[in-house]
Design a protein around this motif. Structure first.
Motif, PDB file in Angstrom:
ATOM      1  N   PRO A 219     -37.723  33.058 -21.374  1.00  0.00           N
ATOM      2  CA  PRO A 219     -37.871  32.994 -19.503  1.00  0.00           C
ATOM      3  C   PRO A 219     -37.798  31.588 -19.401  1.00  0.00           C
ATOM      4  CG  PRO A 219     -39.214  34.719 -20.579  1.00  0.00           C
ATOM      5  CD  PRO A 219     -38.978  33.705 -21.644  1.00  0.00           C
ATOM      6  N   TYR A 220     -38.435  31.009 -19.805  1.00  0.00           N
ATOM      7  CA  TYR A 220     -39.011  29.805 -18.647  1.00  0.00           C
ATOM      8  C   TYR A 220     -37.382  28.675 -19.269  1.00  0.00           C
ATOM      9  CZ  TYR A 220     -43.839  30.699 -18.966  1.00  0.00           C
ATOM     10  OH  TYR A 220     -44.353  31.017 -18.460  1.00  0.00           O
ATOM     11  N   ALA A 221     -36.945  28.572 -20.706  1.00  0.00           N
ATOM     12  CA  ALA A 221     -35.895  28.334 -20.247  1.00  0.00           C
ATOM     13  C   ALA A 221     -34.739  27.904 -20.338  1.00  0.00           C
ATOM     14  CB  ALA A 221     -35.426  27.601 -21.926  1.00  0.00           C
ATOM     15  N   ALA A 222     -34.244  29.778 -19.934  1.00  0.00           N
ATOM     16  CA  ALA A 222     -32.749  30.537 -19.784  1.00  0.00           C
ATOM     17  C   ALA A 222     -32.071  29.830 -18.399  1.00  0.00           C
ATOM     18  CB  ALA A 222     -33.112  31.566 -19.674  1.00  0.00           C
ATOM     19  N   PRO A 223     -33.177  29.768 -17.146  1.00  0.00           N
ATOM     20  CA  PRO A 223     -32.044  29.278 -16.407  1.00  0.00           C
ATOM     21  C   PRO A 223     -31.609  27.421 -16.213  1.00  0.00           C
ATOM     22  CG  PRO A 223     -34.173  30.723 -15.816  1.00  0.00           C
ATOM     23  CD  PRO A 223     -34.114  30.291 -17.717  1.00  0.00           C
ATOM     24  N   GLY A 224     -31.640  27.321 -17.386  1.00  0.00           N
ATOM     25  CA  GLY A 224     -31.260  25.958 -17.485  1.00  0.00           C
ATOM     26  C   GLY A 224     -30.472  26.440 -18.395  1.00  0.00           C
ATOM     27  N   VAL A 225     -30.028  26.376 -19.212  1.00  0.00           N
ATOM     28  CA  VAL A 225     -28.672  27.063 -19.996  1.00  0.00           C
ATOM     29  C   VAL A 225     -27.434  27.145 -18.969  1.00  0.00           C
ATOM     30  CG1 VAL A 225     -27.513  29.117 -21.438  1.00  0.00           C
ATOM     31  CG2 VAL A 225     -29.805  28.536 -21.673  1.00  0.00           C
ATOM     32  N   THR A 226     -27.559  27.618 -17.657  1.00  0.00           N
ATOM     33  CA  THR A 226     -26.148  27.092 -17.091  1.00  0.00           C
ATOM     34  C   THR A 226     -25.965  26.116 -17.490  1.00  0.00           C
ATOM     35  OG1 THR A 226     -28.151  27.005 -14.982  1.00  0.00           O
ATOM     36  CG2 THR A 226     -27.469  29.760 -15.234  1.00  0.00           C
ATOM     37  N   GLN A 227     -26.746  24.885 -16.805  1.00  0.00           N
ATOM     38  CA  GLN A 227     -25.868  23.380 -17.578  1.00  0.00           C
ATOM     39  C   GLN A 227     -25.012  23.167 -18.407  1.00  0.00           C
ATOM     40  OE1 GLN A 227     -28.403  20.211 -16.544  1.00  0.00           O
ATOM     41  NE2 GLN A 227     -30.531  21.925 -17.357  1.00  0.00           N
ATOM     42  N   VAL A 228     -25.512  23.970 -19.350  1.00  0.00           N
ATOM     43  CA  VAL A 228     -24.806  23.846 -20.618  1.00  0.00           C
ATOM     44  C   VAL A 228     -23.370  24.185 -20.535  1.00  0.00           C
ATOM     45  CG1 VAL A 228     -23.882  24.665 -22.887  1.00  0.00           C
ATOM     46  CG2 VAL A 228     -26.572  25.162 -22.467  1.00  0.00           C
ATOM     47  N   THR A 229     -22.224  22.656 -21.345  1.00  0.00           N
ATOM     48  CA  THR A 229     -20.608  22.987 -20.696  1.00  0.00           C
ATOM     49  C   THR A 229     -19.596  22.889 -22.058  1.00  0.00           C
ATOM     50  OG1 THR A 229     -20.872  20.567 -20.933  1.00  0.00           O
ATOM     51  CG2 THR A 229     -21.195  21.665 -18.819  1.00  0.00           C
ATOM     52  N   ASP A 230     -20.691  22.787 -23.596  1.00  0.00           N
ATOM     53  CA  ASP A 230     -20.140  22.455 -24.707  1.00  0.00           C
ATOM     54  C   ASP A 230     -19.884  24.222 -24.861  1.00  0.00           C
ATOM     55  OD1 ASP A 230     -20.414  21.101 -27.826  1.00  0.00           O
ATOM     56  OD2 ASP A 230     -20.636  23.054 -27.445  1.00  0.00           O
ATOM     57  N   SER A 231     -18.513  23.875 -25.489  1.00  0.00           N
ATOM     58  CA  SER A 231     -17.794  25.397 -25.240  1.00  0.00           C
ATOM     59  C   SER A 231     -18.210  26.577 -26.447  1.00  0.00           C
ATOM     60  CB  SER A 231     -16.001  25.023 -25.397  1.00  0.00           C
ATOM     61  OG  SER A 231     -15.476  24.081 -26.799  1.00  0.00           O
ATOM     62  N   GLU A 232     -18.512  25.779 -27.216  1.00  0.00           N
ATOM     63  CA  GLU A 232     -19.153  26.730 -28.636  1.00  0.00           C
ATOM     64  C   GLU A 232     -20.788  26.998 -28.168  1.00  0.00           C
ATOM     65  OE1 GLU A 232     -20.701  26.235 -33.202  1.00  0.00           O
ATOM     66  OE2 GLU A 232     -19.333  24.031 -32.487  1.00  0.00           O
ATOM     67  N   ARG A 244     -29.931  39.646 -26.405  1.00  0.00           N
ATOM     68  CA  ARG A 244     -30.915  39.348 -25.433  1.00  0.00           C
ATOM     69  C   ARG A 244     -30.659  39.532 -23.620  1.00  0.00           C
ATOM     70  NH1 ARG A 244     -33.614  39.304 -30.966  1.00  0.00           N
ATOM     71  NH2 ARG A 244     -33.073  37.887 -31.588  1.00  0.00           N
ATOM     72  N   GLY A 245     -31.610  40.936 -24.027  1.00  0.00           N
ATOM     73  CA  GLY A 245     -31.185  41.425 -22.598  1.00  0.00           C
ATOM     74  C   GLY A 245     -32.473  41.416 -21.364  1.00  0.00           C
ATOM     75  N   GLY A 246     -32.602  41.688 -19.970  1.00  0.00           N
ATOM     76  CA  GLY A 246     -33.362  41.152 -19.287  1.00  0.00           C
ATOM     77  C   GLY A 246     -32.967  40.267 -18.656  1.00  0.00           C
ATOM     78  N   THR A 247     -34.156  39.703 -18.068  1.00  0.00           N
ATOM     79  CA  THR A 247     -34.695  38.455 -17.005  1.00  0.00           C
ATOM     80  C   THR A 247     -33.152  37.399 -17.350  1.00  0.00           C
ATOM     81  OG1 THR A 247     -36.688  37.670 -17.799  1.00  0.00           O
ATOM     82  CG2 THR A 247     -36.510  39.164 -15.780  1.00  0.00           C
ATOM     83  N   ILE A 248     -33.384  36.917 -18.561  1.00  0.00           N
ATOM     84  CA  ILE A 248     -32.901  36.200 -18.717  1.00  0.00           C
ATOM     85  C   ILE A 248     -30.670  36.326 -19.221  1.00  0.00           C
ATOM     86  CG2 ILE A 248     -34.649  35.423 -20.565  1.00  0.00           C
ATOM     87  CD1 ILE A 248     -33.417  36.138 -22.698  1.00  0.00           C
ATOM     88  N   ARG A 249     -30.695  37.471 -19.746  1.00  0.00           N
ATOM     89  CA  ARG A 249     -29.386  37.510 -19.578  1.00  0.00           C
ATOM     90  C   ARG A 249     -28.652  37.509 -19.225  1.00  0.00           C
ATOM     91  NH1 ARG A 249     -26.443  41.454 -23.030  1.00  0.00           N
ATOM     92  NH2 ARG A 249     -24.257  41.880 -22.008  1.00  0.00           N
ATOM     93  N   PRO A 250     -28.598  36.846 -17.887  1.00  0.00           N
ATOM     94  CA  PRO A 250     -27.608  36.540 -16.599  1.00  0.00           C
ATOM     95  C   PRO A 250     -27.436  34.866 -16.913  1.00  0.00           C
ATOM     96  CG  PRO A 250     -29.238  37.902 -15.536  1.00  0.00           C
ATOM     97  CD  PRO A 250     -29.602  37.845 -16.861  1.00  0.00           C
ATOM     98  N   PHE A 251     -28.521  34.588 -16.928  1.00  0.00           N
ATOM     99  CA  PHE A 251     -27.931  32.858 -16.995  1.00  0.00           C
ATOM    100  C   PHE A 251     -27.398  32.868 -18.221  1.00  0.00           C
ATOM    101  CE2 PHE A 251     -32.543  34.030 -15.161  1.00  0.00           C
ATOM    102  CZ  PHE A 251     -32.278  32.831 -13.693  1.00  0.00           C
TER     103      PHE A 251
END
Length: 563
Positions: A219-232, A244-251
């Protein structure tokens, strides 16, 4: 360093305003002292003043202060081992500012304390200094600290690694993940890993998600995933989101939505229409983080929940300044919008230099207290980009103050709001108000309280405080001025206080108070030798022991446990 001419306070534009406020008079009634009481001497009044009385007490250091103050680095380092809370806090920053020159002594203190069971606090103090340095000079100490068996010490070292470490430190932090004692500490390790090597961290994170490892960190790390740009990686995060659903899924799916994956985008759009407000918030946050604020426009305009519209407004406000987002924010100024939504839009538009938003803020300044507070929050975001707005705001607030002066709560609030406007005329107005009115505000003498409002106006107000001190003769008003002048820690403020401390014509108690403020400004290498000379010259019954205690507390080397 701020400029101060010390030529006195201009009265231009203030006489009419003060006349409207009734000139000299009682701001609030002061309690009488009683006709039969014996008048107190000036000495007694000083010692009754809380700013002075706290400095005069039975000092536990009976021996004359005789330490060498010509070489202060060793003394400052020693305070990490045997010091009071305030000196430790102050000298951490001072040692960090000195930087590389103190690293050898810090290293010796660390090694000397390492084997002692009860000296973890000393180790943490040393590591804090290394983390606060502007360069990586203490990184070798930090790395030793991160190898310590005690978690509290490792966490202090973690800050140093985050600020000054590099990819070569990634592995040592990753190896500690299984030993984290709580989800929050695991998240701290994750934040450090991201700072050390962002690409490697997100590659590891998606693997942990796939393997179900370190779930407390997700839950702490998931928001940072939004900055990932590597296509793979984007594709792997999208795929693992099915597990992995719940609060982390949207990110986890937001980067794929940004990159045009229709399924991911439609899922986030669906979240915006969910009946559960929490789900809607997740969707708003995720879309805003990946630059898809255009998806939020309809919700911002039409959603029945004002809180959700406000969150959408925040995300739109955070987007790039362009004609499209500006047009949406202008719609938010409409009178049929919720006040909180209007405020978000108004503040961002003021920061973009919008004339319409400025006019709306000025109109609110003439309204109720909540209206004025909203207007001030908006205007403060754009003082620099709208250079005419401080004068405009002052004109409105001073007129409203004249109209509502007899309402005490309005009067206090308006004076505080004038103090938030960064203009010299506001500082002059407030200072003149303090000199022509009497009374108290919230139990504090009016003059002292007003000095705080003058300080809040910024550099112009701080120059006014300097100028007023140069001509003020009342001893307690001088303390009022000094109690704010020192707070900016500027060179000029230090010079003012040093001039008082070294001037034998100034009252002994004022010099003592100046000394106490000076040690909090520093640097110790400049202040300690001067203070020691003043102490040795003093013969005052109360002030000399106070200097002695001050010197031992701040600059003494003695056997005292760390607090």
């Amino acid at each position: 360093m701020r400029q101060s001419s010390r030529t006195g306070i201009s009265k231009v534009g203030l006489v009419v305003g003060l006349a409207l406020l009734g000139g000299a008079g009682f701001f609030a009634l002061r309690a009488g002292s009683g006709e039969d009481e014996e008048p107190k001497t000036l000495d007694e009044r000083y010692r009754d003043d809380g700013r002075v009385s706290i400095l005069i007490y039975d000092c536990p250091f009976g021996r004359m202060y005789d330490a060498d103050t010509t070489q202060m680095n060793s003394i400052l380092v020693s305070k990490m081992e045997t010091g009071h809370r305030d000196p430790i806090r102050r000298f951490k920053q001072e040692l960090a500012d000195i930087g590389e020159a103190v690293v050898p002594e810090l290293d010796r203190l660390y090694d000397r304390s390492y084997q002692h069971r009860f000296r973890a606090g000393v180790l943490q103090n040393v590591l804090d200094v290394c983390a606060m340095m502007k360069g990586p000079w203490g990184i070798s100490i930090v790395r030793k600290g991160f190898a310590h068996p005690k978690e509290s010490v490792r966490l202090s070292a973690l800050d140093g690694l985050r600020f000054h470490g590099g990819p070569e430190d990634y592995e040592s932090v990753a190896l500690m993940l299984p030993f984290a004692s709580s989800a929050k500490i695991l998240a701290d390790y994750g934040g450090a890993l991201e700072a050390l090597d962002k690409d490697r961290f997100y590659a590891d994170l998606v693997q942990w998600l796939e393997d179900g490892e370190y779930s407390e960190m997700w839950p702490y790390a998931a928001p940072g995933v939004t900055q990932v740009t590597d296509s793979e990686l984007v594709a792997r995060f999208h795929a693992v989101a099915l597990l992995r659903g719940g609060t982390i899924r949207p990110f986890l799916i937001a980067p794929a939505a940004r990159d045009g994956q229709e399924g991911a985008l439609n899922e986030l759009r669906g979240m915006l229409a969910d009946v559960n407000p929490s789900v809607v918030r997740w969707g708003i946050d995720a879309l805003g983080r990946v630059g898809l604020e255009s998806e939020l426009y309809e919700l911002f305009r039409d959603h029945e929940d004002a809180g959700l519209r406000g969150l959408a407004a925040h995300k739109i406000a955070e987007a790039k300044d362009n004609p499209e987002t500006t047009e949406w924010l202008l719609e938010g100024l409409s009178s049929d919008m919720d006040p909180d939504v209007r405020e978000v839009c108004m503040a961002e538009l003021v920061a973009r230099g919008s004339e319409r938003a400025l006019r709306q803020a000025y109109a609110l300044l003439a309204g109720t207290l909540p209206d004025r507070e909203a207007a001030m929050r908006a205007l403060r975001k754009g003082w620099e980009i709208n250079p005419e707005s401080p004068a405009e705001a002052y004109g409105i607030l001073s007129r409203v103050l004249a109209e509502r002066y007899h309402n005490e709560s309005e009067r206090v609030a308006l004076l505080q709001q004038i103090g938030l406007v960064p203009a010299r005329e506001c500082a002059e107005f407030l200072m003149d108000f303090a000199l022509t009115h009497e009374g108290a505000v919230k139990g504090r003498d009016l003059h002292r309280w007003i000095c705080g409002q003058v300080y809040n106006t910024g550099p112009a107000g701080r120059a006014i405080l300097d100028e007023r001190l140069a001509v003020e003769t009342d001893p307690f008003r001088r303390l009022d001025l000094l109690s704010y002048i020192w707070q900016d820690h500027e060179d000029e403020s230090r010079d003012i206080l040093l001039a008082i401390l070294t001037d034998p014509t100034k009252d002994e108690y004022e010099r003592l108070y100046a000394a106490d403020r000076l040690i909090r400004i520093g640097p110790a290498s400049e202040i300690a030798p001067v203070l020691k000379r003043v102490y040795l010259d003093s013969t005052h019954r109360y002030v000399r022991p106070a200097y002695q205690c001050m010197l031992w507390t701040w600059y003494g080397v003695h056997d005292e446990p760390v607090r």
